[in-house]
Design an enzyme around this catalytic site. Structure first.
Site, PDB file in Angstrom:
ATOM      1  CD  GLU A  60      -1.752  -2.416   1.117  1.00  0.00           C
ATOM      2  OE1 GLU A  60      -2.420  -3.241   0.459  1.00  0.00           O
ATOM      3  OE2 GLU A  60      -0.772  -2.734   1.830  1.00  0.00           O
ATOM      4  CG  HIS A 129     -11.158  -8.095   5.035  1.00  0.00           C
ATOM      5  ND1 HIS A 129     -10.570  -8.888   5.996  1.00  0.00           N
ATOM      6  CD2 HIS A 129     -10.441  -8.299   3.901  1.00  0.00           C
ATOM      7  CE1 HIS A 129      -9.550  -9.552   5.475  1.00  0.00           C
ATOM      8  NE2 HIS A 129      -9.449  -9.200   4.206  1.00  0.00           N
TER       9      HIS A 129
END
Length: 338
Positions: A60, A129
């Site tokens: 990321e 998530h």
């Protein structure tokens, strides 16, 4: 007009943007050949080639850092972080670099980049998530934060974000990806029974990043919401029999304060609903702004209905979310106040 899910409208936005401007590039984990974990980028690599839609390493910080460099030198990257929960390794570069380059360079450089990320729960994805981190972005000067609630807005807001010369965090509610959410239920409903698929133009259009939308007009109480909670608020108002005016913020930064103030001064009451935890959530900022601007117009205390201040509870996520019952109780309570 075409009938689209939010996934399809987001894909259509990127397709339109890439067709219009060769400087628009799309990349992230699995977004190329695979088309993204939610298939939002499906077909873009085949249409535009591997130089404009491509897979990144599982990093990321690498995705964000690369996008910042591309944007500063003239490209318009629209990158995907696979889940909002994964953005933390890149948060330093978002806040310390992307948000500040325009100011540090005295306007010589801008960072016209968009960071797309699925947000919120409702798919039983567990603690890593399902988070709703919008308040972390709203706190940072120099970036914009967008949270659409329907396919039409999702496409128009994403195209406006790609056009924008500043970095935009584009949070996509996962519960709304494959169809509108039936807010009358505290648990998933399939098929989605209340709302039909969104009517979305196939051509290029934009929705302003600074304008809220009135989803339901009313005179009793103003409900401030965004994303999935729009549908929960609608259902709660119907079930509670309260004439609520529901304001879909659409962008939490820049915020349409005029729309909020106008509505609260009309109704005299305010309920704020969001999925993220309460403490230091964006609802606290909304509450402060309403109090500062509408204090003498309020007929009752402002109420927040939010997720609980706990780590995300995988096994009990549908008890964690604000549902129509909790929101309805808040609406009744604020109406009972003198």
């Amino acid at each position: 007009m075409a009938r689209m899910t939010m996934i399809q409208s987001i894909r259509s936005a990127m397709d339109n943007a890439m067709e219009k401007d060769d400087n628009v590039v799309v990349f992230g984990e699995d977004v190329g050949f695979f088309g993204g974990v939610f298939r939002c980028t499906q077909g873009l690599q085949e249409k535009y080639g591997k130089n404009r839609c491509f897979d990144s390493p599982i990093s990321e910080s690498g995705i964000i850092g690369t996008a910042i460099g591309m944007a500063a030198y003239g490209l318009r990257p629209c990158v995907e972080i696979q889940f909002a929960d994964y953005m933390y390794p890149g948060y330093d570069q978002i806040t310390q670099e992307a948000a500040r380059i325009r100011f540090r360079s005295n306007g010589d450089f801008t960072v016209p980049m968009v960071v797309r990320m699925p947000t919120g729960g409702g798919i039983f994805g567990g603690q890593t998530h399902s988070q709703s981190p919008e308040a972390l972005f709203a706190h940072v000067a120099g970036i914009k934060t967008v949270i659409p609630s329907n396919p039409y807005d999702a496409k128009g807001l994403l195209l406006a974000a790609i056009e924008d010369d500043d970095p935009v965090m584009f949070l996509e509610p996962k519960r709304l990806y494959n169809g509108p959410f039936d807010g009358h239920h505290d648990r998933p409903v399939t098929p989605w029974s209340k709302h039909e698929l969104g009517e979305v133009p196939e051509d290029y259009y934009t929705v302003p990043l600074s304008k809220a939308a009135i989803r339901r007009e009313g005179s009793d109480v103003t409900v401030l919401v965004y994303g999935t909670m729009v549908y929960v608020a609608e259902a709660a108002a119907e079930e509670a029999g309260v004439d609520a005016e529901i304001i879909d913020l659409r962008t939490i930064l820049p915020l349409d304060l005029d729309a909020i103030v106008t509505s609260v001064k009309k109704t005299g009451r305010c309920v704020i609903v969001h999925e993220a935890t309460m403490t230091c959530g964006f609802g606290a900022e909304l509450m402060a702004l309403v109090a500062e601007n509408c204090f003498y117009d309020l007929e009752a205390p402002i109420i927040r209905v939010t997720g609980y201040d706990t780590p995300y509870p995988h096994a009990h996520e549908w008890e964690y979310f604000p549902g129509p019952k909790r929101v309805g109780e808040a609406l009744k309570k604020v109406m009972e106040s003198a």
